[in-house]
Design a protein around this motif. Structure first.
Motif, short mmCIF file in Angstrom:
data_model
loop_
_atom_site.label_atom_id
_atom_site.label_comp_id
_atom_site.label_asym_id
_atom_site.label_seq_id
_atom_site.Cartn_x
_atom_site.Cartn_y
_atom_site.Cartn_z
N LEU A 31 76.86 0.00 1.30
CA LEU A 31 75.97 -0.20 2.44
C LEU A 31 76.75 -0.12 3.76
CD1 LEU A 31 72.92 -1.22 3.10
CD2 LEU A 31 74.09 -3.35 3.65
N THR A 32 76.23 0.65 4.71
CA THR A 32 76.84 0.70 6.04
C THR A 32 75.92 0.00 7.03
OG1 THR A 32 77.90 2.80 5.50
CG2 THR A 32 77.76 2.21 7.83
N ILE A 33 76.48 -1.02 7.68
CA ILE A 33 75.71 -1.80 8.65
C ILE A 33 76.13 -1.41 10.06
CG2 ILE A 33 75.42 -4.14 9.59
CD1 ILE A 33 75.59 -5.18 6.73
N GLY A 34 75.15 -1.09 10.89
CA GLY A 34 75.41 -0.76 12.28
C GLY A 34 75.31 -2.00 13.16
N LEU A 35 76.31 -2.19 14.00
CA LEU A 35 76.30 -3.31 14.94
C LEU A 35 76.13 -2.73 16.34
CD1 LEU A 35 79.37 -5.25 13.45
CD2 LEU A 35 76.94 -5.56 12.90
N PRO A 36 74.95 -2.87 16.94
CA PRO A 36 74.72 -2.26 18.25
C PRO A 36 75.51 -2.96 19.35
CG PRO A 36 72.67 -3.11 17.27
CD PRO A 36 73.80 -3.62 16.46
N ARG A 37 76.28 -2.18 20.07
CA ARG A 37 77.09 -2.77 21.16
C ARG A 37 76.18 -3.52 22.13
NH1 ARG A 37 79.29 2.37 20.46
NH2 ARG A 37 81.41 2.33 19.63
N ALA A 97 79.71 -4.75 2.28
CA ALA A 97 79.16 -3.83 3.28
C ALA A 97 80.26 -3.37 4.23
CB ALA A 97 78.05 -4.51 4.06
N ARG A 98 80.13 -2.14 4.70
CA ARG A 98 81.02 -1.61 5.72
C ARG A 98 80.26 -1.72 7.05
NH1 ARG A 98 82.34 3.62 7.92
NH2 ARG A 98 80.41 4.50 7.10
N THR A 99 80.97 -2.05 8.13
CA THR A 99 80.28 -2.13 9.42
C THR A 99 80.82 -1.08 10.38
OG1 THR A 99 81.84 -3.81 10.22
CG2 THR A 99 79.80 -4.61 9.24
N VAL A 100 79.92 -0.54 11.18
CA VAL A 100 80.30 0.42 12.22
C VAL A 100 79.59 0.01 13.51
CG1 VAL A 100 80.68 2.36 10.67
CG2 VAL A 100 78.40 1.99 11.63
#
Lengths: 95, 489
Positions: B259-265, B292-295
């Protein structure tokens, strides 16, 4: 300040909401405050952007042209403020 | 078996199916809690013990006949925005204070058909306009964690009733955060599905292109079971999405690997209080630990969501609420001179200050000379906001951030300044504009020992995967099991 007091009265008339003078004064500040927040989007370049009315571009779906509702007029009128002979009563508009 | 009232919906259903408790016993016990605790919480507008117990008895017979479904006999309460035939349905407004619904919302039909027991109608912000449940004609809802604080809104009664263990689950609606923000402020879980997934038939309209119904409960598993019941096509709602039925429980056991989790700036830049930031960042660490991987992702036009919302929602509200004219149903002023005066006085008396404000803003932005600059511009900005999510989802499966910038605030804190109240929804509004599914789950305890919520935003129709992520988080943490003292009493 897009709205002056006269504009507040005009909008209240359009919206059919009675307002007192004191309410107009308060609304003048409150509505301009909200419109001030909204102003942030006025400078955004949206040339060529198609307005988005909906999450999905849906067509109005068609259904078979058959009767689906039963006659429940009495039920629906039970909560009406004034009813006579199955009709809704309102103040006289034609003299 | 743990105390009846502190069980999750699924545990409750299991106990009923195993005949460890009857629905009549369970409903009777919860009605007792409601009569003891509701005077201080004000979570319910209407309770009808006779009807609830009659439904419970019918459910017990159905269970005895071996005809029970997964929710037969389970007590559920409904936001007072859903029409329930024979029940007073007020939308927390003086306008509808005496209105008895002549038909059922599709959501109510579904719960009735499943044999669930209607425990009553829940308090809320008037016509779902608000973020604190203080604008109700029936008085403010109080937060079970601290009676001097708000439960959030507009579905404050739904969140407070679940948090105080008056019911294991409740229905709610979300136009700009009205499921997620109260769930966050009350330490419970809530899901706003993709726009169109749950029928709006019989759900009193606020802003029709944004309104969406969903469940509030204690666990992600409960939300999945409730979504299985609530979702589905309904030809009576022209915006109801026709697509094959799904089992929203299917990913509950799936881990987070891959799972790739996006962290909105934009969500982490500023505005969040320190305690909320700490809770959310710890939760993100937990998700990473689970695989999970975060980007980082960009949602560059996010700050435009709030302004666009406060044009679009009032515009739709001014149109929807024009139906309240004192002619066909609801309040009518006692004194008037003519028809126009009757309309104006009826609406001035029937609507509270926040509803009046939003109708007036809506009438202004739709009026001649302002329509293009306000309404059409807002709709164009709405597309840009939706496009930002589309771009972000090219790089991630799920977006995670805070639900609310702060924990629950004191009653009256924003009474003098509507704009401060609006900022409470700064993180929740954008998914409504885009039509995306979003949820809030408890992820910590912050200032004043109050709960913090984590927001998950998914791509269209990604509810099952989102619920799976939430379930994995809830297996690893016990924030969703924390209950206020009021609930354990």
């Amino acid at each position: 300040m897009p709205l002056d007091s006269d504009a507040v009265r005009r909008i209240a008339l359009l919206a059919r909401i009675a307002v007192t003078d004191a309410e107009v004064a308060a609304l003048h500040g409150e509505l301009n405050g909200i419109l001030g927040l909204v102003e942030q989007m006025q400078g955004v370049d949206t040339a060529g952007v198609v307005p988005m009315a909906h999450a999905f571009d849906m067509h109005a779906p068609l259904r078979p042209d058959v009767v689906t509702e039963t006659d429940r007029r009495a039920d629906f009128q039970a909560g009406a403020p004034a009813v006579e002979d199955g009709l809704y009563l309102v103040p006289r508009v034609i003299e | 078996m743990s105390a009846l009232h502190s069980m999750s919906l699924v545990e409750t259903a299991r106990a009923l199916a195993a005949r460890e408790v009857s629905s009549v016993e369970l409903v009777g016990a919860l009605l007792g809690r409601i009569s003891a605790l509701n005077p201080s919480l004000n979570a319910f507008i209407t309770v009808d013990p006779e009807t609830s117990l009659r439904q419970a008895a019918a459910a017990d017979q159905r269970i005895a006949r071996g005809e029970a479904g997964p929710l037969t006999g389970v007590p559920v309460a409904h936001k007072d925005i859903f029409m329930a035939r024979g029940w007073r349905t007020t939308c927390a407004s003086r306008m509808l204070a005496g209105f008895v619904a002549p038909y059922d919302a599709q959501v109510i039909e579904r719960f009735d058909a499943a044999g669930a027991v209607n425990m009553g109608k829940l308090n809320m912000d008037e016509f779902a306009m608000g973020s604190s449940s203080e604008s109700s004609f029936f008085g403010p809802v109080r937060n079970p964690w601290d009676l001097e604080r708000v439960p959030g809104g507009s579905s404050g009664g739904s969140a407070a009733a679940v948090a105080a263990a008056l019911v294991p689950a409740a229905t709610a609606t979300d136009t700009g955060g009205s499921i997620r923000q109260p769930a966050s402020l009350c330490g419970v879980s809530g899901l706003k599905p993709t726009y169109g997934l749950v029928s709006r038939y019989g759900m009193i309209a606020y802003a029709s292109s944004l309104d969406q119904a969903g469940p509030i409960a204690r666990t992600a598993e409960d939300l999945a079971v409730l979504t299985n019941l609530m979702a589905g096509h309904d030809p009576r709602d022209a915006t109801s999405v026709a697509r094959p039925a799904e089992d929203y429980r299917r990913d509950l056991e799936q881990g987070l690997a891959g799972l790739t989790i996006g962290l909105p700036r934009a969500y982490f830049a500023e505005g969040m209080s320190a305690d909320v930031r700490a809770g959310v960042e710890a939760a993100i660490d937990t998700l990473r630990r689970l695989g999970a991987r975060t980007v980082e992702v960009d949602l560059p036009r996010m700050e435009l969501a709030l302004p666009a919302y406060y044009v679009i929602a009032p515009a739709e509200a001014s149109s929807n609420l024009s139906r309240y004219d004192g002619v066909r149903y609801g309040h009518r002023a006692a004194d008037y001179t003519d028809l126009a005066d009757m309309y104006s006085r009826t609406r001035a008396e029937g609507f509270g200050p926040e509803v009046r404000r939003r109708i007036l803003i809506g009438a202004f932005v739709l009026s001649h000379g302002y329509y293009d600059a306000y309404y059409l511009q807002a709709q164009r900005v709405r597309r840009l906001v939706a496009q930002d999510f589309k771009d972000a989802f090219a790089h991630c499966d799920l977006i995670v951030g805070p639900t609310s910038p702060t924990v629950a605030f004191p009653l009256g804190a924003h009474a003098a300044d509507p704009l401060q109240m609006y900022l409470s929804d700064i993180y929740t509004i954008a998914p409504n504009l885009a039509g995306l599914p979003a949820m809030s789950i408890p992820c910590g305890i912050g200032a004043h020992d109050l709960p913090i919520g984590l927001q998950l935003v998914g791509n269209y129709f990604a509810e099952a995967r989102m619920l799976g992520v939430a379930a994995a988080f809830q297996r690893e943490t016990d924030w969703h099991r924390r209950m206020p003292a009021a609930a354990t009493a």
